[in-house]
Scaffold this motif. Sequence first.
Motif, PDB file in Angstrom:
ATOM      1  N   SER A 398      70.946  56.403  46.862  1.00  0.00           N
ATOM      2  CA  SER A 398      71.763  56.134  45.674  1.00  0.00           C
ATOM      3  C   SER A 398      71.032  55.268  44.659  1.00  0.00           C
ATOM      4  N   ALA A 399      69.965  54.583  45.080  1.00  0.00           N
ATOM      5  CA  ALA A 399      69.162  53.790  44.148  1.00  0.00           C
ATOM      6  C   ALA A 399      68.328  54.674  43.232  1.00  0.00           C
ATOM      7  N   CYS A 400      68.307  55.979  43.531  1.00  0.00           N
ATOM      8  CA  CYS A 400      67.558  56.926  42.708  1.00  0.00           C
ATOM      9  C   CYS A 400      68.343  57.392  41.487  1.00  0.00           C
ATOM     10  N   LEU A 401      69.577  56.912  41.306  1.00  0.00           N
ATOM     11  CA  LEU A 401      70.363  57.317  40.150  1.00  0.00           C
ATOM     12  C   LEU A 401      69.604  56.985  38.867  1.00  0.00           C
ATOM     13  N   PRO A 402      69.408  57.957  37.977  1.00  0.00           N
ATOM     14  CA  PRO A 402      68.688  57.680  36.730  1.00  0.00           C
ATOM     15  C   PRO A 402      69.382  56.572  35.936  1.00  0.00           C
ATOM     16  N   GLY A 403      68.574  55.682  35.375  1.00  0.00           N
ATOM     17  CA  GLY A 403      69.110  54.620  34.533  1.00  0.00           C
ATOM     18  C   GLY A 403      69.439  53.330  35.260  1.00  0.00           C
ATOM     19  N   LEU A 404      69.419  53.342  36.607  1.00  0.00           N
ATOM     20  CA  LEU A 404      69.815  52.151  37.355  1.00  0.00           C
ATOM     21  C   LEU A 404      68.853  50.991  37.119  1.00  0.00           C
ATOM     22  N   ALA A 405      67.553  51.242  37.185  1.00  0.00           N
ATOM     23  CA  ALA A 405      66.573  50.164  37.008  1.00  0.00           C
ATOM     24  C   ALA A 405      66.680  49.554  35.620  1.00  0.00           C
ATOM     25  N   GLU A 406      66.814  50.395  34.602  1.00  0.00           N
ATOM     26  CA  GLU A 406      66.904  49.891  33.228  1.00  0.00           C
ATOM     27  C   GLU A 406      68.169  49.054  33.016  1.00  0.00           C
ATOM     28  N   ASN A 422      62.461  35.996  32.332  1.00  0.00           N
ATOM     29  CA  ASN A 422      61.245  36.459  31.654  1.00  0.00           C
ATOM     30  C   ASN A 422      60.225  36.980  32.675  1.00  0.00           C
ATOM     31  N   GLY A 423      59.743  38.184  32.437  1.00  0.00           N
ATOM     32  CA  GLY A 423      58.773  38.797  33.338  1.00  0.00           C
ATOM     33  C   GLY A 423      59.384  39.571  34.484  1.00  0.00           C
ATOM     34  N   THR A 424      60.721  39.604  34.549  1.00  0.00           N
ATOM     35  CA  THR A 424      61.386  40.353  35.627  1.00  0.00           C
ATOM     36  C   THR A 424      61.199  41.853  35.433  1.00  0.00           C
ATOM     37  N   ARG A 425      60.854  42.526  36.510  1.00  0.00           N
ATOM     38  CA  ARG A 425      60.662  43.985  36.467  1.00  0.00           C
ATOM     39  C   ARG A 425      61.408  44.623  37.626  1.00  0.00           C
ATOM     40  N   VAL A 426      62.214  45.624  37.328  1.00  0.00           N
ATOM     41  CA  VAL A 426      62.935  46.377  38.357  1.00  0.00           C
ATOM     42  C   VAL A 426      62.253  47.730  38.526  1.00  0.00           C
ATOM     43  N   ILE A 427      61.790  48.004  39.743  1.00  0.00           N
ATOM     44  CA  ILE A 427      61.042  49.228  40.035  1.00  0.00           C
ATOM     45  C   ILE A 427      61.949  50.218  40.765  1.00  0.00           C
ATOM     46  N   PRO A 428      62.148  51.424  40.220  1.00  0.00           N
ATOM     47  CA  PRO A 428      62.928  52.452  40.936  1.00  0.00           C
ATOM     48  C   PRO A 428      62.255  52.793  42.260  1.00  0.00           C
ATOM     49  N   PRO A 429      62.974  53.421  43.191  1.00  0.00           N
ATOM     50  CA  PRO A 429      62.360  53.783  44.484  1.00  0.00           C
ATOM     51  C   PRO A 429      61.066  54.570  44.281  1.00  0.00           C
ATOM     52  N   PRO A 430      59.908  54.029  44.671  1.00  0.00           N
ATOM     53  CA  PRO A 430      58.626  54.695  44.411  1.00  0.00           C
ATOM     54  C   PRO A 430      58.537  56.106  44.991  1.00  0.00           C
ATOM     55  N   TYR A 431      59.210  56.342  46.124  1.00  0.00           N
ATOM     56  CA  TYR A 431      59.171  57.657  46.764  1.00  0.00           C
ATOM     57  C   TYR A 431      60.585  58.157  47.048  1.00  0.00           C
ATOM     58  N   GLY A 432      61.502  57.847  46.137  1.00  0.00           N
ATOM     59  CA  GLY A 432      62.870  58.325  46.284  1.00  0.00           C
ATOM     60  C   GLY A 432      63.542  57.774  47.522  1.00  0.00           C
ATOM     61  N   ALA A 433      64.356  58.610  48.152  1.00  0.00           N
ATOM     62  CA  ALA A 433      65.095  58.188  49.339  1.00  0.00           C
ATOM     63  C   ALA A 433      64.182  57.933  50.536  1.00  0.00           C
ATOM     64  N   ASP A 434      62.919  58.377  50.449  1.00  0.00           N
ATOM     65  CA  ASP A 434      61.983  58.230  51.574  1.00  0.00           C
ATOM     66  C   ASP A 434      61.046  57.031  51.413  1.00  0.00           C
ATOM     67  N   THR A 435      61.367  56.113  50.516  1.00  0.00           N
ATOM     68  CA  THR A 435      60.466  55.006  50.201  1.00  0.00           C
ATOM     69  C   THR A 435      60.045  54.198  51.431  1.00  0.00           C
ATOM     70  N   PRO A 436      60.959  53.743  52.310  1.00  0.00           N
ATOM     71  CA  PRO A 436      60.502  52.995  53.494  1.00  0.00           C
ATOM     72  C   PRO A 436      59.581  53.817  54.394  1.00  0.00           C
ATOM     73  N   TRP A 437      59.837  55.119  54.506  1.00  0.00           N
ATOM     74  CA  TRP A 437      58.978  55.975  55.323  1.00  0.00           C
ATOM     75  C   TRP A 437      57.539  55.948  54.790  1.00  0.00           C
ATOM     76  N   PHE A 438      57.396  55.985  53.475  1.00  0.00           N
ATOM     77  CA  PHE A 438      56.056  55.951  52.896  1.00  0.00           C
ATOM     78  C   PHE A 438      55.412  54.577  53.046  1.00  0.00           C
ATOM     79  N   GLY A 439      56.232  53.521  53.051  1.00  0.00           N
ATOM     80  CA  GLY A 439      55.688  52.207  53.354  1.00  0.00           C
ATOM     81  C   GLY A 439      55.119  52.160  54.758  1.00  0.00           C
ATOM     82  N   ALA A 440      55.818  52.794  55.704  1.00  0.00           N
ATOM     83  CA  ALA A 440      55.319  52.886  57.075  1.00  0.00           C
ATOM     84  C   ALA A 440      54.056  53.743  57.146  1.00  0.00           C
ATOM     85  N   LYS A 441      54.006  54.770  56.324  1.00  0.00           N
ATOM     86  CA  LYS A 441      52.830  55.643  56.301  1.00  0.00           C
ATOM     87  C   LYS A 441      51.583  54.876  55.862  1.00  0.00           C
ATOM     88  N   ILE A 442      51.741  53.960  54.916  1.00  0.00           N
ATOM     89  CA  ILE A 442      50.612  53.133  54.478  1.00  0.00           C
ATOM     90  C   ILE A 442      50.050  52.348  55.655  1.00  0.00           C
TER      91      ILE A 442
END
Length: 470
Positions: A398-406, A422-442
């Motif tokens: 659900s964090a992949c909803l367009p516009g959420l980060a902005e 100041n300097g705060t940046r919100v990053i959308p899921p880098p790999y969608g719903a599979d983001t933690p899986w890709f973190g494990a892949k690293i």
Amino acid sequence: MSMVLRRVWELVSSTSRGKVDGSGAEACSRSDLGELEQLPGDILLQILRVLGPKDAAKMSCVCKALRCLVFDNRLWVHFLQTYQPDPSSDSLFFAEATLSYGYPLPLPPFHARTPQLSFKHIYGQRARVPGSVIIDGGSGYCKFGWSKYASPSGRSATFLEFGNIESPMYTRLRHFFATIYNRMQVKPNTQPVIVSVPICHYDDTESAKASRRQLKEAIYSALFDMNVPAVCAVNQATLALFAAKRTSGIAVNIGFQVTSVVPIFNGKVMRSVGVEVVGLGALKLTGFLREKMQLNNLNFQSLYTVRTLKEKLCYVALDYEAELSKDAQASFEAVGEGRFTLSKERFQTGEILFQPHLAGVQAMGLHQAIALCMEHCHSAELAGDSDWYKTVVLSGGSACLPGLAERLEKELKALLPPYISNGTRVIPPPYGADTPWFGAKIIGNLSTFPGPWCVTKKQFRQKPRLNLIW
């Protein structure tokens, strides 16, 4: 170019037939390449790229110019991207410079003293790393697959839904892991496993620590009793940061039932700073959209259809009040159910993350929970980078909803004083719903894996105080 490649190949072939001297080193030809040595370095580098890693390695015996180029990091980054499963050079550098030493991670000042990486050496090490099984036990759905694969190979219900809820945790976990291995058609004793664990037992109390320890021991016991050779267990929040090439920041996971806001400093969950939990997750968003569709007489056969419509049509408005006056109508063809047209429901669904009362939920909004967490992080005054908490990484379907980060960035700037926002940046899921899986892949593809990241059965049975990211 074909003549150049043929000439180079002849030299490589003759070199590879050289004798071995008493020291074990190959007696390499030192003959001059003549015209080849006059070629620009970039052209020679392209020749080496075409030859591939094995033959390029032999070229270090041909001439001094080629010997230098064979050790050029650009060449081996290219080979890593072409022949081994890594998406980009910055991911490679992040992984090998930051994570290769295992946990606990070296403090940031350590990186400044780290010697320059040799990607030729890293390529050779990675080629010998065994493939590992990755099991991302999400709060709703589990993703599993090989670390050498480009993406997860399968999905299933998470382990919290497996077996009788009254059965012991060990029994349920054993059944869950056995199911995953059966679906992957692999034997547990053939490769290490990386388990992504949902953040749970959020507090820093002794009771919460005991619960986390009990879960940890149940996971390790279940896997080692299945003869898995080595286990690496890391929480999802930390893996989401790794996928975004970060080791510090705030990981926001919109889970199945709740949303967690987790401060992480140098890879460690800072429970002493405070983990915020919002009692609203993906299930509530899907249920809210279902109610809206029913009110508008939109008939559907399953909740899966509603979830699909949420993923395909819903978004988060930057300005909710202004969006109410716009025409937001859009349609989607659901397999087996026909065409659905939604209007204001498209952005009203995501709005309950910011205004939970719209769904009848008494809770703070997501932006308020993140702002509170950032204030706690600022007050903690941890040693090192004072802005470590200003990177917010989102994860969960659900964090992949367009516009959420902005929208979150906008709300945080409105809620927080400038010295925090100041300097705060919100990053959308880098790999969608599979983001933690890709973190494990690293982690699973590191040149030093499994050594510094995994626990063996012998180590676990000795009951030492293990350094685990929980």
